[in-house]
Design a protein around this motif. Structure first.
Motif: not given
Length: 120
Positions: A48-60, A62-63, A80-85
């Motif tokens: 996340i960018t501190w100034n603007w709050g723009t976010t980016v995620y790894a595909d694994s 995302k969502g 972290m939701n719907n956590l997986k092993a």
């Protein structure tokens, strides 16, 4: 710069967990979460960018994961939701002024890790 990560623990698959990173915020800096599983390389999770709050995620993640910041408290969170092993890892927060996805031990500040264990 000392970042402090917390919030890890043992959960079951499908559960949720929120990680916190204290002392994270600085103008013109970006903050991210990386993780390292057993016998794996450290990998980018979210940023996340501190100034603007723009976010980016790894595909694994995302969502399922959400990164956010509280500027007043200088905190960054990773919901972290719907956590997986396969999410089991030590999670680290990091900050730098450049592209957070390219953070390394040499070009960024890192906090100590917090362990997340997801049982299936």
């Amino acid at each position: 710069v000392q970042l402090q990560a917390s919030g890890g623990g043992l959960v079951q698959a499908g559960d949720s967990l929120r990680l916190s990173c204290a002392n994270a915020g600085r103008t013109n800096y970006n903050v991210g979460w990386f993780r390292q599983g057993a016998e794996k390389q450290r990998e980018f999770v979210a940023g996340i960018t501190w100034n603007w709050g723009t976010t980016v995620y790894a595909d694994s993640v995302k969502g399922r994961f959400i990164i956010s910041r509280d500027k007043a408290k200088r905190m960054v969170y990773l919901q972290m939701n719907n956590l997986k092993a396969e999410d089991t890892a030590v999670y680290y927060c990091t900050t730098r002024s450049g592209d957070i996805t390219a953070a390394t031990s040499d070009n960024s500040y890192w906090g100590q890790g917090t362990l997340v264990t997801v049982s299936s």
